[in-house]
Design a protein around this motif. Structure first.
Motif, mmCIF file in Angstrom:
data_model
loop_
_atom_site.group_PDB
_atom_site.id
_atom_site.type_symbol
_atom_site.label_atom_id
_atom_site.label_comp_id
_atom_site.label_asym_id
_atom_site.label_seq_id
_atom_site.Cartn_x
_atom_site.Cartn_y
_atom_site.Cartn_z
ATOM 1 N N ARG A 73 0.846 -1.211 0.000
ATOM 2 C CA ARG A 73 0.000 0.000 0.000
ATOM 3 C C ARG A 73 0.873 1.251 0.000
ATOM 4 N NH1 ARG A 73 -4.611 0.084 4.085
ATOM 5 N NH2 ARG A 73 -5.731 -0.757 2.287
ATOM 6 N N TYR A 74 0.440 2.212 -0.782
ATOM 7 C CA TYR A 74 0.927 3.594 -0.683
ATOM 8 C C TYR A 74 -0.210 4.401 -0.089
ATOM 9 C CZ TYR A 74 2.131 8.373 -2.028
ATOM 10 O OH TYR A 74 2.386 9.721 -2.012
ATOM 11 N N TYR A 75 0.028 5.043 1.053
ATOM 12 C CA TYR A 75 -1.037 5.749 1.764
ATOM 13 C C TYR A 75 -0.583 7.180 2.045
ATOM 14 C CZ TYR A 75 -4.693 6.580 5.307
ATOM 15 O OH TYR A 75 -5.759 7.078 6.020
ATOM 16 N N LEU A 76 -1.297 8.124 1.464
ATOM 17 C CA LEU A 76 -0.980 9.544 1.609
ATOM 18 C C LEU A 76 -2.100 10.244 2.363
ATOM 19 C CD1 LEU A 76 0.726 12.114 0.808
ATOM 20 C CD2 LEU A 76 -0.755 12.264 -1.212
ATOM 21 N N VAL A 77 -1.733 11.003 3.396
ATOM 22 C CA VAL A 77 -2.689 11.801 4.158
ATOM 23 C C VAL A 77 -2.186 13.240 4.193
ATOM 24 C CG1 VAL A 77 -3.729 12.205 6.416
ATOM 25 C CG2 VAL A 77 -3.429 9.873 5.591
ATOM 26 N N ALA A 134 1.616 13.327 5.409
ATOM 27 C CA ALA A 134 2.201 12.073 5.878
ATOM 28 C C ALA A 134 2.064 11.016 4.793
ATOM 29 C CB ALA A 134 1.519 11.606 7.159
ATOM 30 N N ARG A 135 3.118 10.234 4.621
ATOM 31 C CA ARG A 135 3.127 9.193 3.591
ATOM 32 C C ARG A 135 3.603 7.891 4.212
ATOM 33 N NH1 ARG A 135 7.686 9.838 -0.713
ATOM 34 N NH2 ARG A 135 8.859 8.972 1.053
ATOM 35 N N ILE A 136 2.881 6.813 3.909
ATOM 36 C CA ILE A 136 3.248 5.481 4.402
ATOM 37 C C ILE A 136 3.426 4.538 3.222
ATOM 38 C CG2 ILE A 136 2.398 3.436 5.635
ATOM 39 C CD1 ILE A 136 1.146 5.226 7.681
ATOM 40 N N LEU A 137 4.525 3.794 3.237
ATOM 41 C CA LEU A 137 4.750 2.696 2.298
ATOM 42 C C LEU A 137 4.695 1.407 3.108
ATOM 43 C CD1 LEU A 137 7.723 4.128 0.190
ATOM 44 C CD2 LEU A 137 5.318 4.024 -0.463
ATOM 45 N N TYR A 138 3.802 0.501 2.701
ATOM 46 C CA TYR A 138 3.551 -0.717 3.466
ATOM 47 C C TYR A 138 3.717 -1.932 2.576
ATOM 48 C CZ TYR A 138 0.845 -4.246 6.093
ATOM 49 O OH TYR A 138 0.435 -5.382 6.748
ATOM 50 N N GLY A 139 4.342 -2.972 3.120
ATOM 51 C CA GLY A 139 4.463 -4.233 2.398
ATOM 52 C C GLY A 139 4.381 -5.403 3.356
ATOM 53 N N ASP A 140 3.623 -6.440 2.972
ATOM 54 C CA ASP A 140 3.470 -7.617 3.823
ATOM 55 C C ASP A 140 3.457 -8.862 2.946
ATOM 56 O OD1 ASP A 140 2.496 -8.743 6.646
ATOM 57 O OD2 ASP A 140 1.304 -9.715 5.092
ATOM 58 N N TYR A 141 4.417 -9.768 3.200
ATOM 59 C CA TYR A 141 4.417 -11.077 2.528
ATOM 60 C C TYR A 141 3.967 -12.124 3.521
ATOM 61 C CZ TYR A 141 5.974 -15.627 0.986
ATOM 62 O OH TYR A 141 5.997 -16.970 0.682
ATOM 63 N N GLN A 142 3.055 -12.998 3.071
ATOM 64 C CA GLN A 142 2.532 -14.033 3.949
ATOM 65 C C GLN A 142 2.524 -15.387 3.251
ATOM 66 O OE1 GLN A 142 -1.201 -13.307 6.284
ATOM 67 N NE2 GLN A 142 -1.914 -15.103 5.189
#
Length: 790
Positions: free
Chosen positions: A377-381, A395-403
C-alpha cells in the motif's frame, strides 16, 4: 520383467476406472478450492486450486458427496468412469458467519478463540450511517468518542492523537502516518462485505496499533452477473430541547449519495464506487463536505488459475470545520471565541485534506497448495489547515506484507509473514520526521477433533528519526541485557463442547509506539496549549479472556448466538495527555514536587512570558491500568416463519482501574477519591433489532453508557484568574450525572425487488448527551432514504 508387463497391461484399465471432475460456484463459475469429495466406497479427495479432483474407483455405480465451507452439500450418483462437473450454491438463507481477521484466513465465527462481533451492511445501510465510526458504535463493548474508538474501555480521550484500535481495509492497516489515528470517513463502507470487530490485543498478526483490538473491513468480491447498488439520503436536524443550544435561523441539513458496481469476467474483474456527503452542521461552523472514489481491478490469468492479482484504489477529499472547546455549557453548540476565524481567540478552524491509498497485491497457490500473498500500500494523508497554516501536515506510508500459509485437510494451518513499513511526515505542526518498522510473525493452528489450539509470535523492530530504542526488549529486571526487537505472543484455544456449544480461551500481548503527533505536537487552541514530549516511549499490554458461545436455532432458517465472556486487559506505560506547568523555551514539564518549583516559575515569568504561556498539556507515559469485566451479547439472523429477524444486542460491565498510586498523578483526577480511569464507563448497553415481513421492515436501536466518573480535573477547574478551558463544565457534569440513553427508530419498505425506501429518526426522544467533556452530540434528526440494488 513379468511384473512390468503386468503393470503395463493394467494401466489402461486403471485409467478407465478414474473419475475426475471440477467443482465450481454455481453463480460466479469460479473454481472452489478445498472442497471435500467422499465416495460411498470410501475413496476421498480434495479439490485443487483450480477446482479439479481425481478419484480412483474400483467398482460402479458409486455415490459422491461433496462438501465445501459456506455451500450446500451436493450428492451425485456416478454410474461409470468419466469427467463430471459439480456446481455448488449458497443456501437460500445464509446463517453461517465466516470471518477472516482473527487468523488471517477464513474461519467460522464459532471457531474463533477470541471475542468477535460482526456488523452487516444491511444494518449500517438501513440506519443511514455515514461513516465507520458511527457503525462500530452500534456494537456491544465498543464506544466512539469524538473520532476515537474504545473497545472494552481500552482507550480514553486523546485529542485525536494515537489509537489503540487498529483499522484495517482489506487486511492492511489504515492509521495515518502523522497522528496515528483512524480516518473513519475515508473508508468505502459501500464496498464492504461486512465489518469485523476483534476484541483484545491482536499485535501478533497485525502489529503496533492493535493493542486494544481490530476493526476490519473487506471489499466484497464481485460475481459474474455484476451487481449495482445505489443509495441517496437526506435529512435535517430538529431544534434541541434547550433553546440556548439553537444558534441557527435556518434548519441545518445533510445529504449523502453513493453508487457501487462490481463485475467479474473470465480473466479480469473490477469494482468501482463513488460517495459524496455534505452537512451544514448542528454545531456552529462545523460544516462538512467530502467525496470519495474507490475500487479494485482484479486479474486472473486463464492459464494460471492459481494466481490472482489486483490493485485497489481509494481517493478521498474533504473540507471541514471543527472545534473542541465550547463557548460555555449554556452555549455548547458554539465555539469558544466565536465563529469568526479571523478572531485570534476563536477555537473554530477550517481544514481540507486528501486521503489516497493505492494497494497492489498478488495471491498465488503453488503446486503444494501453499498460499503466498503479497500485499502493499501507498497511503498519503494531507491536512491543510486553512485557518492556521502552521497546523498543516503531510504524511506518507509505504507498506508491504508477505505471507505464507499452508492448510492441512483437518483444519490445521500455519501462517508465516514479514512486514515492512516506512513513514515520512512533513509538517509545520510536528516538524519533519520519519520512521521505519519491520516485523516477522508466525502462527500455528492445530485441530484435534473438537479442540483447536492456536499459538503465535511476532518480533517487531521500530525506530524514529534513526533513533533506536522504541522496540528494545529488556531480558532481565536489571535492564542491562536487551535485544532491539520486541516480542509479543498469542495463545488461544477453542473446544466444541456440544453441537451448538463452543468454549474458548485466549491470551494476547500488544505494543503501541508513540505517533509523531503525540511526541512532537506544539500548538494552541484557545486556552488549550499542547507541548511536545520527544521522550515518550511505547506502551505495552496484554488481554486475556474466557468465553462460551451457544448457538440457538428456531426452524431451519433462523440462528442466534449467545456469547458470554469474562476478560482482563492490562496496560503498562500508557500514554495520555496530562496538564501541567511548562517552560515554553524547552517544552519541559516542571516538577510540582520540586523545592525549586516556585523559583522556576518566577524565572520564566521574569523572561517576558505570561501565566497563559506556561500552562498546557503534553503526552506522558502516566498510566499502569487494569480493566476487568464481563460481556454478554446476543446476535441473530434468519427467518422465523414469514418474519426475517436480525438482532445485535449486548451488555458490557467494565471495572477500569488505575494502578498508578502517585499522589501527583491521582490529583489530576476530577474525583481523586476514585481509581476509575479517566474517560471510561462501567456499563455499556447496545441493542439493535430489525424485523421484516413482506417487504416492510421496522428497526429499533438503543445505546446506553453510565456516568463518566473521572476526567481531567483541570477541565472543571479555573486555570488562573477566571480562565477556564471548558467554562461551566463542572456544573454541567453535576446536572447530567446519570449516564446517557439514546434511542433510534426506522421503517422501510422494499418493492419491485430492487428498491427500498426508508425513514429514520435518530435520537428519537431528543436527548442531550455527550461522549467526552464539551462534546454535546446531535439533537433529534430525520433521514429520508432510497436504496436500489440490481
Amino acid at each position: 520383467m513379468k511384473n512390468v508387463l503386468l503393470l503395463l497391461f493394467a494401466l489402461p484399465f486403471y485409467a478407465l476406472s478414474q473419475t475426475n471432475g471440477l467443482v465450481i460456484d454455481e453463480e460466479s463459475k469460479e473454481p472452489i478450492y478445498g472442497a471435500k469429495i467422499i465416495a460411498s466406497s470410501g475413496e476421498k479427495a480434495l479439490s485443487d486450486v483450480d477446482g479439479s479432483f481425481e478419484l480412483n474407483i474400483e467398482s460402479y455405480p458409486v455415490t459422491l458427496i461433496v462438501f465445501a465451507s459456506t455451500y450446500i452439500n451436493d450428492t451425485i450418483l456416478v454410474t461409470d468412469p468419466r469427467s463430471i462437473m459439480v456446481t455448488m450454491r449458497m443456501p437460500v438463507q445464509e446463517i453461517k458467519t465466516v470471518v477472516v481477521t482473527a487468523g488471517r484466513r477464513d474461519q467460522d465465527i464459532e471457531d474463533v478463540p477470541i471475542s468477535m462481533e460482526i456488523i452487516r451492511p444491511e444494518l449500517y445501510d438501513n440506519k443511514g450511517l455515514a461513516n465507520i465510526e458511527e457503525a462500530v458504535d452500534q456494537s456491544p463493548g465498543v464506544y466512539a468518542m469524538d473520532g476515537q474508538v474504545s473497545i472494552r474501555g481500552g482507550s480514553g480521550f486523546a485529542y485525536g492523537a494515537g489509537s489503540r484500535v487498529l483499522l484495517l481495509w482489506n487486511g492492511i492497516p489504515m492509521l495515518s502516518g502523522d497522528a496515528g489515528d483512524a480516518k473513519w470517513t475515508s473508508i468505502p463502507m459501500e464496498c464492504a462485505s461486512q465489518i469485523e470487530i476483534l476484541k483484545g490485543a491482536s499485535s501478533v498478526l497485525y502489529g503496533s496499533g492493535a493493542l486494544n483490538g481490530i476493526i476490519s473491513l473487506r471489499e466484497r468480491e464481485p460475481g459474474n452477473k455484476g451487481q449495482a447498488r445505489f443509495k441517496v439520503q437526506g435529512g435535517f436536524y430538529d431544534s434541541p430541547k434547550r433553546s440556548t443550544l439553537k444558534w441557527w435561523s435556518k434548519t441545518p441539513t445533510f445529504y449523502q449519495g453513493e453508487a457501487y458496481y462490481g463485475k467479474m469476467h473470465k480473466k479480469f474483474g473490477y469494482t468501482v464506487s463513488v460517495n459524496g456527503y455534505s452537512n451544514d452542521g448542528f454545531r456552529e461552523g462545523e460544516t462538512e463536505d467530502r467525496g470519495r472514489v474507490s475500487g479494485t481491478l482484479f486479474f486472473r490469468p486463464e492459464k494460471l488459475k492459481s494466481l490472482k492479482a489486483g490493485i485497489g484504489y481509494n481517493l478521498y477529499s474533504q473540507k471541514i470545520g471543527s472545534f473542541i472547546i465550547w463557548q460555555s455549557d449554556t452555549f455548547a453548540y458554539n465555539p469558544s471565541g466565536g465563529a469568526d476565524t479571523s478572531n485570534a481567540s476563536s477555537t473554530l478552524s477550517y481544514s481540507r485534506g486528501i486521503r489516497l491509498s493505492i494497494d497492489p497485491y498478488v495471491k498465488f497457490f503453488d503446486k503444494k497448495k501453499n498460499l503466498h500473498t503479497l500485499k502493499t500500500r501507498y497511503y498519503l494523508v494531507t491536512n491543510e489547515n486553512i485557518t492556521n497554516s502552521d497546523q498543516s501536515s503531510n504524511a506518507r506510508i509505504l507498506y508491504g506484507d508477505y505471507q505464507f500459509q499452508h492448510k492441512w485437510n483437518k483444519g490445521t494451518a500455519i501462517t508465516l509473514g514479514l512486514t515492512g513499513i516506512r513513514n515520512d511526515v512533513v509538517s509545520k505542526l510536528y516538524g519533519d520526521h520519519f520512521a521505519n518498522n519491520m516485523a516477522a510473525y508466525a502462527q500455528y493452528e492445530q485441530r484435534f477433533d473438537k479442540l483447536d489450539v492456536t499459538g503465535g509470535i511476532r518480533l517487531e523492530y521500530s525506530e524514529q528519526d534513526n533513533i533506536r530504542g522504541d522496540s528494545d526488549y529488556y531480558l532481565g529486571k536489571d535492564s542491562t541485557g536487551k535485544i532491539p526487537v520486541y516480542p509479543v505472543i498469542r495463545l488461544g484455544t477453542h473446544y466444541q463442547l456440544a453441537k451448538y456449544t463452543h468454549l474458548r480461551a485466549s491470551f494476547g500481548q500488544g505494543i503501541r509506539y508513540p505517533s509523531v503527533a503525540e511526541r512532537y505536537t506544539s500548538t494552541n487552541v484557545g486556552a488549550l496549549i499542547v507541548f511536545p514530549n520527544p521522550h515518550l516511549t511505547a506502551e505495552t499490554g496484554w488481554a486475556a479472556e474466557i468465553g462460551v458461545k451457544q448457538a440457538v436455532k428456531i426452524g431451519k432458517n433462523w440462528k442466534g448466538l449467545i456469547d458470554i465472556a469474562g476478560f482482563v486487559n492490562q496496560y503498562d506505560n500508557m500514554m495520555e495527555f496530562q496538564f501541567g506547568v511548562f517552560n515554553p523555551e524547552t517544552a519541559e514539564r516542571l516538577d510540582p514536587t520540586s523545592s525549586t518549583y516556585g523559583a522556576e516559575i518566577a524565572s520564566i515569568l521574569g523572561n517576558g512570558y505570561t501565566i497563559n504561556d506556561i500552562f498546557g498539556f503534553s503526552a506522558v507515559n502516566a498510566e499502569a491500568a487494569r480493566i476487568t469485566g464481563l460481556e454478554l451479547s446476543f446476535n441473530s439472523q434468519g427467518k422465523i416463519k414469514q418474519v426475517e429477524l436480525t438482532s445485535l444486542i449486548g451488555y458490557t460491565y467494565m471495572n477500569p482501574v488505575s494502578l498508578n498510586t502517585d499522589s501527583a498523578y491521582v490529583a489530576t483526577f476530577s474525583d481523586s477519591g476514585s481509581t476509575v480511569l479517566k474517560y471510561r464507563f462501567k456499563h455499556l448497553i447496545k441493542a439493535d433489532v430489525e424485523a421484516k415481513w413482506k417487504g416492510i421492515s421496522l428497526g429499533f436501536s438503543a445505546r446506553y453508557n453510565s456516568y463518566m466518573e473521572n476526567i481531567d480535573k483541570i477541565f472543571e477547574e479555573e486555570i488562573i484568574d477566571g480562565l477556564y478551558i471548558l467554562p461551566g463544565l463542572k456544573n454541567y457534569r453535576k446536572e447530567n450525572n446519570r449516564g446517557n440513553l439514546v434511542f433510534d427508530a426506522r421503517i422501510g419498505y422494499e418493492f419491485l425487488e430492487h428498491y427500498r425506501v426508508g425513514f429514520i429518526v435518530n435520537n428519537l426522544f431528543n436527548e442531550e448527551y455527550v461522549t467526552r467533556p464539551g462534546d454535546v452530540k446531535a439533537p433529534r434528526n430525520f433521514i429520508f432514504q432510497l436504496q436500489m440494488k440490481f
